[in-house]
Design an enzyme around this catalytic site. Sequence first.
Site, PDB file in Angstrom:
ATOM      1  N   GLU A   1       1.615   9.445  17.740  1.00 48.67           N
ATOM      2  CA  GLU A   1       1.687  10.378  18.856  1.00 48.67           C
ATOM      3  C   GLU A   1       1.548   9.650  20.189  1.00 48.67           C
ATOM      4  OE1 GLU A   1      -0.729  12.561  15.570  1.00 48.67           O
ATOM      5  OE2 GLU A   1      -0.273  10.500  16.185  1.00 48.67           O
TER       6      GLU A   1
ATOM      7  N   CYS B   1      -5.087  13.362  14.680  1.00 47.35           N
ATOM      8  CA  CYS B   1      -6.520  13.119  14.508  1.00 47.35           C
ATOM      9  C   CYS B   1      -7.293  13.676  15.694  1.00 47.35           C
ATOM     10  CB  CYS B   1      -6.789  11.625  14.341  1.00 47.35           C
ATOM     11  SG  CYS B   1      -6.413  10.624  15.799  1.00 47.35           S
TER      12      CYS B   1
ATOM     13  N   CYS C   1      -5.940  11.654  18.997  1.00 46.82           N
ATOM     14  CA  CYS C   1      -4.587  11.962  19.455  1.00 46.82           C
ATOM     15  C   CYS C   1      -4.517  13.367  20.050  1.00 46.82           C
ATOM     16  CB  CYS C   1      -3.595  11.837  18.298  1.00 46.82           C
ATOM     17  SG  CYS C   1      -3.341  10.129  17.747  1.00 46.82           S
TER      18      CYS C   1
ATOM     19  N   ALA D   1       8.420  -4.059 -18.020  1.00 47.43           N
ATOM     20  CA  ALA D   1       9.816  -4.224 -18.413  1.00 47.43           C
ATOM     21  C   ALA D   1       9.880  -4.204 -19.934  1.00 47.43           C
ATOM     22  CB  ALA D   1      10.377  -5.538 -17.872  1.00 47.43           C
TER      23      ALA D   1
ATOM     24  N   ARG E   1       5.055  -5.166  -4.379  1.00 44.58           N
ATOM     25  CA  ARG E   1       3.717  -5.744  -4.198  1.00 44.58           C
ATOM     26  C   ARG E   1       3.322  -5.780  -2.726  1.00 44.58           C
ATOM     27  NH1 ARG E   1       4.031 -11.124  -8.119  1.00 44.58           N
ATOM     28  NH2 ARG E   1       4.101 -10.016 -10.137  1.00 44.58           N
TER      29      ARG E   1
ATOM     30  N   LEU F   1       0.739 -13.214  -9.098  1.00 41.87           N
ATOM     31  CA  LEU F   1       0.549 -11.855  -8.588  1.00 41.87           C
ATOM     32  C   LEU F   1       0.553 -11.818  -7.064  1.00 41.87           C
ATOM     33  CD1 LEU F   1      -2.119 -10.373 -11.040  1.00 41.87           C
ATOM     34  CD2 LEU F   1       0.376 -10.400 -11.242  1.00 41.87           C
TER      35      LEU F   1
ATOM     36  N   GLU G   1       0.268  -4.455 -13.593  1.00 44.55           N
ATOM     37  CA  GLU G   1       1.337  -5.240 -14.208  1.00 44.55           C
ATOM     38  C   GLU G   1       0.834  -5.966 -15.448  1.00 44.55           C
ATOM     39  OE1 GLU G   1       3.828  -7.695 -11.810  1.00 44.55           O
ATOM     40  OE2 GLU G   1       3.744  -6.366 -10.066  1.00 44.55           O
TER      41      GLU G   1
END
Length: 341
Positions: free
Chosen positions: A46, A71, A80, A150, A184, A204, A282
């Site tokens: 905003e 907010c 805001c 997978a 990720r 990872l 994963e």
Amino acid sequence: MQRCIQLAQNGMGNVAPNPLVGCVIVHKGFIIGEGYHAVFGGPHAEVVAIRSVQEKNLLKNSTLYVNLEPCCHQGKTPPCTDLIMESGIPRVVVGAADPFAEVQGRGIARLKQAGVEVLLGMCEHMCKELNNRFFTIHIKQRPYVILKWAQTLDGYIDKDRNDKDPHINWITDESTRMLVHRWRSTEQSIMTGTNTILLDDPQLTVRDWHGNNPLRLVIDEKLVLPSTAKIFSANAPTVVFNALKNEAGTNVELVKLNFNEQIVEQVLTYLYKRNIQSLIVEGGRITLQSFIDAGCWDEARVFTGNYFFFSGIRAPEIKGKVRSIENIGPDKLAVITKSED
């Protein structure tokens, strides 16, 4: 409102734990200002939108559209609602109410008390879907959980490994792996299990995409993982859930759990307390199935590669609503969402 959602998506991966928010200001059918929350700690949507308006006198006859309730509390930035009222904007259209305890309708009430006309619920489902991670942690008090694996055409996620053939059995191609790295970069944490680390030694991290590395999590009950494992690299912090001890560290933290109780719930409680709003799992079958059996998941992203293994480790068993199926190179990606009771 659809433009608000489009703008908000530009903050993906950079604003958590804040929500994704976009804002558009319209005067007599024309957009005169717009903005989005770009980075955590930075100005809210905003504020950016109001600042972008060249002729501020037009604001007194304009409508402000925003996908999430403005907010009304002092956080890293001022409320805001105050700026909206100071700007003299007479009408505000909100996509969804904010579930955060500091707001929860108070922003809308404050605007109404100041004489601002407020319309709530435009494209509400789309707005909630955009911020499903934010809504999940504040309503369910746990992070949004994504399961990813997978599998082959005959339903296996791996072959049986042995000393003669210890190598990774890739099921999908490189374009699919690039997509996974992009995922990720937009999530706050990522998890796997001991067996996956010992067999595949994954990092990872985000390597085939630009973005932030997620917090790495691993379940290692007896602390058997070698210190040379890639998950302990300096690229990103790592939390090791174990049954032996708690220990703080610069890059690696040990967190003790009670392995006689539900592990999944303990992990999610830990993440909730750290305000980690999303987790992508994963791991291998055991880790993935534990989340499924506990009912602690929100969506599953299942790749099917163009291979047959004929034997090996079966894919997890999951039931839910198939939201979409698409081709990713030679592979297929099915997105499954949990069916709510």
